[in-house]
Design a protein around this motif. Structure first.
Motif, PDB file in Angstrom:
ATOM      1  N   THR A 108     -21.198   0.057  61.178  1.00  0.00           N
ATOM      2  CA  THR A 108     -21.081   1.115  60.542  1.00  0.00           C
ATOM      3  C   THR A 108     -21.224   2.475  61.513  1.00  0.00           C
ATOM      4  OG1 THR A 108     -23.730   1.339  59.824  1.00  0.00           O
ATOM      5  CG2 THR A 108     -22.098   0.471  58.106  1.00  0.00           C
ATOM      6  N   SER A 109     -21.274   2.232  62.470  1.00  0.00           N
ATOM      7  CA  SER A 109     -21.515   3.396  63.592  1.00  0.00           C
ATOM      8  C   SER A 109     -20.669   3.109  65.081  1.00  0.00           C
ATOM      9  CB  SER A 109     -22.974   3.531  64.078  1.00  0.00           C
ATOM     10  OG  SER A 109     -23.201   2.434  65.068  1.00  0.00           O
ATOM     11  N   VAL A 110     -20.372   3.894  65.456  1.00  0.00           N
ATOM     12  CA  VAL A 110     -19.444   4.227  66.841  1.00  0.00           C
ATOM     13  C   VAL A 110     -20.144   3.169  67.955  1.00  0.00           C
ATOM     14  CG1 VAL A 110     -18.262   5.406  68.516  1.00  0.00           C
ATOM     15  CG2 VAL A 110     -18.168   6.367  66.227  1.00  0.00           C
ATOM     16  N   ALA A 111     -21.360   3.477  68.118  1.00  0.00           N
ATOM     17  CA  ALA A 111     -22.158   2.734  68.961  1.00  0.00           C
ATOM     18  C   ALA A 111     -22.176   1.251  68.761  1.00  0.00           C
ATOM     19  CB  ALA A 111     -23.588   3.254  69.102  1.00  0.00           C
ATOM     20  N   GLU A 112     -22.395   0.984  67.528  1.00  0.00           N
ATOM     21  CA  GLU A 112     -22.233  -0.493  67.148  1.00  0.00           C
ATOM     22  C   GLU A 112     -20.691  -1.346  67.421  1.00  0.00           C
ATOM     23  OE1 GLU A 112     -25.196  -1.318  63.508  1.00  0.00           O
ATOM     24  OE2 GLU A 112     -23.246  -0.246  63.148  1.00  0.00           O
ATOM     25  N   ILE A 113     -20.083  -0.278  67.267  1.00  0.00           N
ATOM     26  CA  ILE A 113     -18.422  -0.838  67.583  1.00  0.00           C
ATOM     27  C   ILE A 113     -17.923  -1.023  68.724  1.00  0.00           C
ATOM     28  CG2 ILE A 113     -16.976   1.241  67.165  1.00  0.00           C
ATOM     29  CD1 ILE A 113     -15.700  -0.693  64.896  1.00  0.00           C
ATOM     30  N   GLU A 114     -18.667  -0.026  69.728  1.00  0.00           N
ATOM     31  CA  GLU A 114     -18.205  -0.137  71.130  1.00  0.00           C
ATOM     32  C   GLU A 114     -19.058  -1.234  71.614  1.00  0.00           C
ATOM     33  OE1 GLU A 114     -19.614   3.776  72.379  1.00  0.00           O
ATOM     34  OE2 GLU A 114     -17.720   4.635  71.970  1.00  0.00           O
ATOM     35  N   GLU A 115     -20.170  -1.620  71.437  1.00  0.00           N
ATOM     36  CA  GLU A 115     -20.918  -2.920  71.766  1.00  0.00           C
ATOM     37  C   GLU A 115     -20.165  -4.100  71.325  1.00  0.00           C
ATOM     38  OE1 GLU A 115     -25.025  -4.927  70.811  1.00  0.00           O
ATOM     39  OE2 GLU A 115     -25.099  -2.629  71.359  1.00  0.00           O
ATOM     40  N   PHE A 116     -19.555  -4.050  70.146  1.00  0.00           N
ATOM     41  CA  PHE A 116     -18.677  -5.114  69.717  1.00  0.00           C
ATOM     42  C   PHE A 116     -17.621  -5.310  70.540  1.00  0.00           C
ATOM     43  CE2 PHE A 116     -15.783  -6.624  66.722  1.00  0.00           C
ATOM     44  CZ  PHE A 116     -16.394  -7.959  66.148  1.00  0.00           C
ATOM     45  N   ILE A 117     -16.771  -4.232  70.697  1.00  0.00           N
ATOM     46  CA  ILE A 117     -15.639  -4.425  71.573  1.00  0.00           C
ATOM     47  C   ILE A 117     -15.729  -4.882  72.934  1.00  0.00           C
ATOM     48  CG2 ILE A 117     -13.964  -2.874  72.689  1.00  0.00           C
ATOM     49  CD1 ILE A 117     -13.890  -1.052  70.138  1.00  0.00           C
ATOM     50  N   VAL A 118     -16.972  -4.378  73.426  1.00  0.00           N
ATOM     51  CA  VAL A 118     -17.310  -5.054  74.739  1.00  0.00           C
ATOM     52  C   VAL A 118     -17.807  -6.531  74.613  1.00  0.00           C
ATOM     53  CG1 VAL A 118     -19.164  -5.050  76.569  1.00  0.00           C
ATOM     54  CG2 VAL A 118     -18.404  -2.970  75.794  1.00  0.00           C
ATOM     55  N   ASP A 119     -18.214  -6.921  73.687  1.00  0.00           N
ATOM     56  CA  ASP A 119     -18.541  -8.271  73.396  1.00  0.00           C
ATOM     57  C   ASP A 119     -17.175  -9.254  73.230  1.00  0.00           C
ATOM     58  OD1 ASP A 119     -20.122 -10.740  73.141  1.00  0.00           O
ATOM     59  OD2 ASP A 119     -19.820 -10.539  70.656  1.00  0.00           O
ATOM     60  N   LEU A 120     -16.264  -8.532  72.686  1.00  0.00           N
ATOM     61  CA  LEU A 120     -14.933  -9.197  72.292  1.00  0.00           C
ATOM     62  C   LEU A 120     -14.158  -9.341  73.769  1.00  0.00           C
ATOM     63  CD1 LEU A 120     -13.496  -7.567  69.288  1.00  0.00           C
ATOM     64  CD2 LEU A 120     -14.180 -10.028  69.517  1.00  0.00           C
ATOM     65  N   LYS A 121     -14.327  -8.196  74.557  1.00  0.00           N
ATOM     66  CA  LYS A 121     -13.857  -8.365  75.828  1.00  0.00           C
ATOM     67  C   LYS A 121     -14.228  -9.295  76.831  1.00  0.00           C
ATOM     68  CE  LYS A 121     -12.071  -3.704  76.024  1.00  0.00           C
ATOM     69  NZ  LYS A 121     -12.089  -2.286  76.577  1.00  0.00           N
ATOM     70  N   ASP A 122     -15.443  -9.358  76.734  1.00  0.00           N
ATOM     71  CA  ASP A 122     -16.279 -10.515  77.455  1.00  0.00           C
ATOM     72  C   ASP A 122     -15.841 -11.930  77.102  1.00  0.00           C
ATOM     73  OD1 ASP A 122     -17.652  -8.604  79.233  1.00  0.00           O
ATOM     74  OD2 ASP A 122     -19.502  -8.845  77.754  1.00  0.00           O
ATOM     75  N   GLN A 123     -15.835 -12.203  75.646  1.00  0.00           N
ATOM     76  CA  GLN A 123     -15.244 -13.238  75.127  1.00  0.00           C
ATOM     77  C   GLN A 123     -14.144 -13.829  75.613  1.00  0.00           C
ATOM     78  OE1 GLN A 123     -17.189 -15.461  73.652  1.00  0.00           O
ATOM     79  NE2 GLN A 123     -15.716 -17.132  72.998  1.00  0.00           N
ATOM     80  N   SER A 124     -12.955 -12.762  75.645  1.00  0.00           N
ATOM     81  CA  SER A 124     -11.571 -12.828  75.997  1.00  0.00           C
ATOM     82  C   SER A 124     -11.376 -13.318  77.484  1.00  0.00           C
ATOM     83  CB  SER A 124     -10.785 -11.395  75.751  1.00  0.00           C
ATOM     84  OG  SER A 124     -10.915 -11.280  74.258  1.00  0.00           O
ATOM     85  N   GLN A 125     -12.174 -12.468  78.290  1.00  0.00           N
ATOM     86  CA  GLN A 125     -12.144 -13.030  79.818  1.00  0.00           C
ATOM     87  C   GLN A 125     -12.678 -14.320  79.810  1.00  0.00           C
ATOM     88  OE1 GLN A 125     -10.704 -11.122  82.386  1.00  0.00           O
ATOM     89  NE2 GLN A 125     -11.137 -13.453  83.022  1.00  0.00           N
ATOM     90  N   PHE A 126     -13.934 -14.845  79.320  1.00  0.00           N
ATOM     91  CA  PHE A 126     -14.287 -16.228  79.272  1.00  0.00           C
ATOM     92  C   PHE A 126     -13.220 -17.136  78.684  1.00  0.00           C
ATOM     93  CE2 PHE A 126     -16.195 -19.707  76.992  1.00  0.00           C
ATOM     94  CZ  PHE A 126     -16.883 -20.359  77.936  1.00  0.00           C
ATOM     95  N   ILE A 127     -12.310 -16.716  77.698  1.00  0.00           N
ATOM     96  CA  ILE A 127     -11.290 -17.853  77.169  1.00  0.00           C
ATOM     97  C   ILE A 127     -10.191 -18.008  78.198  1.00  0.00           C
ATOM     98  CG2 ILE A 127      -9.534 -17.956  75.372  1.00  0.00           C
ATOM     99  CD1 ILE A 127     -11.405 -16.484  73.346  1.00  0.00           C
ATOM    100  N   ILE A 128      -9.881 -16.797  78.973  1.00  0.00           N
ATOM    101  CA  ILE A 128      -8.789 -16.707  79.852  1.00  0.00           C
ATOM    102  C   ILE A 128      -9.082 -17.774  81.110  1.00  0.00           C
ATOM    103  CG2 ILE A 128      -7.837 -15.627  81.728  1.00  0.00           C
ATOM    104  CD1 ILE A 128      -7.403 -13.347  79.694  1.00  0.00           C
ATOM    105  N   ASP A 129     -10.544 -17.707  81.533  1.00  0.00           N
ATOM    106  CA  ASP A 129     -11.055 -18.387  82.509  1.00  0.00           C
ATOM    107  C   ASP A 129     -10.926 -20.057  82.045  1.00  0.00           C
ATOM    108  OD1 ASP A 129     -11.686 -16.187  84.027  1.00  0.00           O
ATOM    109  OD2 ASP A 129     -13.754 -16.213  83.497  1.00  0.00           O
ATOM    110  N   GLN A 130     -11.466 -20.279  80.846  1.00  0.00           N
ATOM    111  CA  GLN A 130     -11.260 -21.708  80.353  1.00  0.00           C
ATOM    112  C   GLN A 130      -9.947 -21.914  80.028  1.00  0.00           C
ATOM    113  OE1 GLN A 130     -14.105 -23.507  79.799  1.00  0.00           O
ATOM    114  NE2 GLN A 130     -15.021 -21.920  81.025  1.00  0.00           N
TER     115      GLN A 130
END
Length: 178
Positions: A108-130
């Motif tokens: 429900t907030s911009v701060a939460e969504i920014e944190e969520f997007i960072v988590d998605l980017k980290d997960q995406s990089q992990f997937i590329i490495d895998q």
């Protein structure tokens, strides 16, 4: 220049062999770019139909190999494996993706969504490495296709998250009801 021409097989239809590089997921984009530029320098003055066709082929090959996901799918196709992404998602991956969708709906907030997007980017990089490990080390193409499918699903969630962030920044309120 004549020594350089022998390095490349300009009649080859396999993208890796065309550029004279090893067929692997964990390749250097810088090296690929160097080989692409050398090939283009060799064939750029050939104004025949065949020369123009080779330039088009070189561009298509480069664009496929420079993107890690396209390169992975190309390697999998060259190995004769199925590249149907839908069939390769595991139940665990589907559950994880549903959890991400749910988490996004609860933000429900911009701060939460920014944190969520960072988590998605980290997960995406992990997937590329895998994906690289699955292809280069284990030759497990089914697993790699599942990872590619997971990456695409995460990228859709990422797009939804960016849209939601814009709406939150524009003042649209999201309320979570119990």
């Amino acid at each position: 220049m004549s020594g350089t021409k022998r390095t490349y097989n300009l009649t080859e239809k396999n993208y890796f062999k065309f550029f004279g590089i090893e067929a692997k997921q964990g390749m250097s984009v810088r090296s690929l770019t160097t080989h692409y530029k050398k090939v283009v320098a060799i064939i750029k003055d050939d104004t025949t139909f065949l020369g123009k066709d080779r330039i088009t082929f070189a561009e298509r090959a480069f664009n496929t190999l420079v993107d890690p996901l396209s390169r992975a799918k190309y390697i999998i196709e060259c190995a004769g494996e199925d590249t149907d992404m839908v069939d390769n998602l595991s139940a665990i991956d589907m559950s994880l993706l549903q959890q991400y969708e749910y988490n996004l709906s609860e933000i429900t907030s911009v701060a939460e969504i920014e944190e969520f997007i960072v988590d998605l980017k980290d997960q995406s990089q992990f997937i590329i490495d895998q994906i690289e490990l699955s292809i280069d080390s284990y030759k497990n193409y089914k697993s790699a296709m599942g990872l590619i499918s997971k990456f695409h699903s995460l990228s859709e969630i990422h797009s939804k998250a960016k849209d939601k962030k814009e709406k939150l920044q524009d003042g649209i309120k999201y309320v979570v009801f119990d």
